[in-house]
Enzyme design. Structure first.
Site, mmCIF file in Angstrom:
data_model
loop_
_atom_site.group_PDB
_atom_site.id
_atom_site.type_symbol
_atom_site.label_atom_id
_atom_site.label_comp_id
_atom_site.label_asym_id
_atom_site.label_seq_id
_atom_site.Cartn_x
_atom_site.Cartn_y
_atom_site.Cartn_z
ATOM 1 N N HIS A 189 10.671 -34.979 -0.876
ATOM 2 C CA HIS A 189 10.938 -36.403 -1.601
ATOM 3 C C HIS A 189 10.626 -37.319 -0.650
ATOM 4 O O HIS A 189 10.217 -38.504 -1.055
ATOM 5 C CB HIS A 189 12.565 -36.470 -1.950
ATOM 6 C CG HIS A 189 12.886 -35.801 -3.092
ATOM 7 N ND1 HIS A 189 13.403 -34.367 -3.386
ATOM 8 C CD2 HIS A 189 12.680 -36.101 -4.377
ATOM 9 C CE1 HIS A 189 13.662 -34.079 -4.492
ATOM 10 N NE2 HIS A 189 13.071 -35.017 -5.178
ATOM 11 N N ARG A 296 14.730 -42.041 -10.919
ATOM 12 C CA ARG A 296 15.832 -41.152 -10.050
ATOM 13 C C ARG A 296 16.773 -41.847 -9.313
ATOM 14 O O ARG A 296 16.730 -42.716 -8.397
ATOM 15 C CB ARG A 296 14.757 -40.580 -8.666
ATOM 16 C CG ARG A 296 13.849 -39.647 -9.053
ATOM 17 C CD ARG A 296 13.280 -39.275 -7.688
ATOM 18 N NE ARG A 296 12.191 -38.178 -7.923
ATOM 19 C CZ ARG A 296 11.119 -37.847 -8.199
ATOM 20 N NH1 ARG A 296 10.264 -39.087 -8.140
ATOM 21 N NH2 ARG A 296 10.451 -36.920 -8.287
ATOM 22 N N ARG A 332 17.521 -40.558 -15.092
ATOM 23 C CA ARG A 332 17.965 -39.197 -14.903
ATOM 24 C C ARG A 332 19.497 -39.383 -14.142
ATOM 25 O O ARG A 332 19.680 -40.242 -13.150
ATOM 26 C CB ARG A 332 17.014 -38.522 -14.211
ATOM 27 C CG ARG A 332 17.515 -37.193 -13.690
ATOM 28 C CD ARG A 332 16.492 -36.459 -12.843
ATOM 29 N NE ARG A 332 16.461 -36.891 -11.546
ATOM 30 C CZ ARG A 332 15.484 -36.345 -10.760
ATOM 31 N NH1 ARG A 332 14.568 -35.398 -11.042
ATOM 32 N NH2 ARG A 332 15.333 -36.665 -9.329
ATOM 33 N N GLU A 430 12.913 -27.733 -15.170
ATOM 34 C CA GLU A 430 12.398 -27.277 -13.656
ATOM 35 C C GLU A 430 12.862 -26.151 -13.324
ATOM 36 O O GLU A 430 12.887 -25.754 -12.014
ATOM 37 C CB GLU A 430 12.818 -28.554 -12.947
ATOM 38 C CG GLU A 430 14.429 -28.997 -13.050
ATOM 39 C CD GLU A 430 14.797 -30.454 -12.219
ATOM 40 O OE1 GLU A 430 13.913 -30.555 -11.274
ATOM 41 O OE2 GLU A 430 15.634 -30.852 -12.467
ATOM 42 N N ASN A 453 7.949 -30.141 -9.643
ATOM 43 C CA ASN A 453 7.794 -30.092 -8.411
ATOM 44 C C ASN A 453 8.924 -28.887 -8.056
ATOM 45 O O ASN A 453 8.728 -28.048 -7.329
ATOM 46 C CB ASN A 453 8.538 -31.284 -7.493
ATOM 47 C CG ASN A 453 7.725 -32.418 -7.931
ATOM 48 O OD1 ASN A 453 6.800 -32.339 -8.072
ATOM 49 N ND2 ASN A 453 8.300 -33.658 -8.036
ATOM 50 N N ASP A 454 10.114 -29.043 -8.782
ATOM 51 C CA ASP A 454 11.048 -27.846 -8.744
ATOM 52 C C ASP A 454 10.706 -26.577 -9.399
ATOM 53 O O ASP A 454 10.747 -25.251 -9.082
ATOM 54 C CB ASP A 454 12.394 -28.143 -9.130
ATOM 55 C CG ASP A 454 13.124 -28.841 -7.996
ATOM 56 O OD1 ASP A 454 13.333 -28.691 -7.191
ATOM 57 O OD2 ASP A 454 13.811 -30.182 -8.457
ATOM 58 N N ARG A 464 9.603 -25.939 -1.380
ATOM 59 C CA ARG A 464 8.855 -27.263 -1.731
ATOM 60 C C ARG A 464 8.745 -28.102 -0.388
ATOM 61 O O ARG A 464 7.546 -28.804 -0.231
ATOM 62 C CB ARG A 464 9.233 -28.144 -2.902
ATOM 63 C CG ARG A 464 10.466 -28.692 -2.599
ATOM 64 C CD ARG A 464 11.040 -29.192 -4.043
ATOM 65 N NE ARG A 464 10.663 -30.686 -4.207
ATOM 66 C CZ ARG A 464 11.171 -31.478 -5.180
ATOM 67 N NH1 ARG A 464 11.988 -30.958 -6.125
ATOM 68 N NH2 ARG A 464 10.721 -32.805 -5.378
ATOM 69 N N CYS A 501 7.243 -35.175 -15.360
ATOM 70 C CA CYS A 501 7.583 -36.106 -14.259
ATOM 71 C C CYS A 501 7.295 -35.494 -12.709
ATOM 72 O O CYS A 501 7.527 -36.219 -11.816
ATOM 73 C CB CYS A 501 8.749 -36.832 -14.367
ATOM 74 S SG CYS A 501 10.063 -35.696 -14.445
HETATM 75 C C1 PEP Z 1 10.808 -32.235 -10.135
HETATM 76 O O1 PEP Z 1 11.435 -31.430 -9.854
HETATM 77 O O2 PEP Z 1 9.523 -31.997 -10.600
HETATM 78 C C2 PEP Z 1 11.176 -33.790 -10.281
HETATM 79 C C3 PEP Z 1 10.514 -34.641 -11.001
HETATM 80 O O3 PEP Z 1 12.437 -33.880 -9.655
HETATM 81 P P1 PEP Z 1 12.901 -34.123 -8.032
HETATM 82 O O4 PEP Z 1 11.286 -34.228 -7.626
HETATM 83 O O5 PEP Z 1 13.501 -35.391 -8.043
HETATM 84 O O6 PEP Z 1 13.547 -32.842 -7.731
HETATM 85 MG MG MG Z 2 13.523 -31.489 -9.610
#
Ligand code: PEP
Ligand code: MG
Length: 574
Positions: A189, A296, A332, A430, A453-454, A464, A501
């Site tokens: 993040h 977020r 979200r 995710e 990302n997840d 990650r 996203c």
């Molecule tokens: C993701 O997991 O791709 C996502 C957009 O949420 P975050 O990065 O906040 O976990």
């Molecule tokens: Mg996520």
């Protein structure tokens, strides 16, 4: 000249001096003191300085974030006058004959613990404030710098072991040219925040980052992932010309940033932004975003000492949704856990926080956390185009439970005579289980947003935030791309739209692939919007389908990226 290699976390080039981010821990010794009057006078002087510092922070918060944030510091300033606390400290000095630091530290801790034990949620959350104020006074007494960036006076490149998202939120952006950390992954993040701010960043660059001298001249290359220490003349010249040509490409894209993203064969997709603040909303609109694909909400609450009330949440959501008028804003619900902690939410330590009680798993059993947010969102969505999205969904049952809580909130609002919006409801895809069950999940929601990302870290079993696993945790992995294909097909077959996203949506090399897979909405950090639109306009959907088919049959993320780099010049901006 020395070059440190790391992970390219946020595009762009910065040139400037090094500045080390220093976390300070205070060690308080107890000393016996005969001159108790002098100790008390020291404390009074420190209280006065603390008051002036807090007042300056309060004024800054008011200018930058509005009255709500400023109130927190008003409350902190009042604590410096609190008779109960001060009487306790005075007694400890006069009767215990101890130094002001030890007296304050012990008394404030007893006071904070008593507050934390109270039933009243508001009062118990004040414990963090007491500790914060006491720490400030202790630092003044002990003459210790008051923040990890104390002394940062000229714009610099920040070097750190790691930066928590809350550290990044608090950095004074006017003085930060970019940052480089020892640890971290491309979709941590902190990296995401850097991209949102348009700050070049390199993460996972190794221990040597800490050996760079404070003030050493640096080039930070967030596009290729390098930190160049004491660059020579020809390297400086080379980077100056690279910076100029990147700026020219950006400027060209920005000329058309407010035009729609329509492919050469007339297929339009939405290009929207990921944001976590009101400033992000402004940046998104300026960059030509056609709405928000991911708000977020947890980022709104990282730089404050307690969870916001329903009213505060309502005001923040309404300000953001209204700023976009009829354009969509996907809110979200809280996604706490993993690498995102809120300092005031005490969560039991977990062996594997990314596989733990995070996001919807935390909200469902805690209606006191979940309901004020849902009520605030339902109220804020009146008169604009707010949509709601639940994070970290793994099963159909979780969606049903979340929808039931939402309905409860709606009914409560109705009974209270308050208006609530009829919002579209979506979920993040995710977790691999959700991708596999996308056909069933599409039956119970209005839309999906794929969180690569997840999804990448869970599909590849690669953390990650771990620099050593960056290549494995990549969204370019064919396994991840195949899951994306499957999710889009399942949703479209049921008439539902699909956004993405995760950071992949704003990656120039990924855009042609995602377009070819039929993605409807691309959501990314605001600075990435103009270039993403330009890449989409340069392609036909037919051509993009061909690209997707090709890369889905490759064997690795490296091969996928190399293939697009070679065959799609419009997406090759490195
Ligand atoms: C993701 O997991 O791709 C996502 C957009 O949420 P975050 O990065 O906040 O976990
Ligand atoms: Mg996520």
């Amino acid at each position: 000249m020395k070059i440190l290699h790391g992970i390219a976390a946020s595009r762009g080039i910065a040139t400037g001096p090094a500045f080390h981010f220093k976390r300070v821990t205070l060690t308080i010794d107890t000393r016996s003191c005969d001159d108790t009057a002098a100790e008390w006078a020291r404390l009074e002087a420190a209280l006065k300085t603390a008051y002036e510092q807090i007042e300056a922070v309060r004024a800054k918060a008011e200018r930058e974030s509005g009255a709500g944030q400023a109130e927190i510091f008003e409350a902190q300033a009042m604590m410096l006058d609190d008779p109960e606390l001060l009487d306790g400290v005075r007694n400890a000095i006069e009767q215990g004959h101890i130094n002001a630091e030890a007296a304050l530290n012990t008394t404030a801790e007893i006071y904070a613990q008593a507050l934390a034990a109270l039933e009243d949620e508001y009062l118990s959350a004040r414990a963090a404030d007491v500790r914060d104020v006491a720490n400030r006074v202790l630092r003044i007494l002990m003459n210790v710098a008051d923040s990890p960036t104390a002394g940062l006076e000229t714009p610099s490149i920040i070097l750190a072991n790691d930066l928590a998202p809350s550290d990044t939120v608090l950095l004074d952006k006017a003085l930060v040219l970019g940052f480089c950390t020892v640890l971290g992954g491309a979709t941590s993040h902190t990296a995401i925040l850097a991209r949102g701010l348009g700050l070049p960043a390199v993460v996972g660059a190794g221990e040597n980052v800490l050996n760079v001298a404070d003030g050493a001249p640096l080039i930070l290359d967030g596009t290729s992932g390098a930190l160049i220490v004491e660059p020579d003349r020809s390297t400086l010249d080379d980077y100056a010309s690279r910076k100029a040509s990147a700026a020219a490409i950006e400027a060209q894209a920005r000329l058309h940033a407010h035009e729609p993203a329509i492919t050469r064969d007339g297929h339009q997709v939405e290009v929207v932004a990921n944001i976590g603040s009101i400033e992000g909303a402004r940046a998104a609109l300026e960059a030509g975003a056609e709405g928000v694909g991911l708000l977020r909400t947890e980022f709104l609450y990282m730089d404050r000492p307690m969870l916001p009330t329903e009213e505060e949440q309502y005001a923040a959501y309404k300000a953001i949704a209204d700023a976009f008028g009829k354009l969509p804003v996907v809110l979200r619900t809280l996604d706490i856990g993993g690498d995102k902690e809120l300092p005031y939410l005490e969560m039991a330590p977990e062996e594997n926080p990314f596989l733990g009680v995070r996001a919807i798993r935390l909200c469902l059993p805690h209606p006191e956390l979940f309901k004020p947010q849902l009520r605030a969102a339902l109220r804020a969505g009146v008169g604009n185009n707010l949509k709601l999205m639940f994070p970290m969904v793994a099963t159909v049952g979780e969606v049903e439970q979340a929808r039931a809580v939402l309905e409860e909130c709606r009914t409560e609002l109705q009974v209270e005579g308050q208006a609530s919006a009829e919002t579209e409801i979506g979920i993040m895809i995710e977790i691999p289980a959700a991708a596999v069950m996308a056909d069933r999940l599409a039956e119970v929601v209005d839309f999906f947003s794929i969180g690569t990302n997840d999804l990448s870290q869970y599909t590849m079993a690669a953390d990650r935030t771990n620099a050593q696993l960056a290549a494995l945790a990549s969204g370019f992995q064919p396994a991840v791309l195949r899951l994306i294909q499957r999710v889009i097909e399942a949703a479209h077959a049921r008439g539902k739209w699909v956004g993405l996203c995760g950071e992949l949506a704003g990656e120039p090399l990924a855009i042609p692939i995602l377009l070819g897979l039929g993605l409807d909405e691309f959501s990314m950090n605001p600075p990435a919007v103009p270039l993403a639109k330009q890449i989409i306009r340069s392609l036909s959907q037919e051509e993009a389908r061909g690209i997707a088919l090709q890369v889905l049959n490759l064997d690795s993320a490296e091969q996928v990226e190399a293939w697009v780099r070679e065959h799609v010049p419009a997406a090759n901006l490195a």
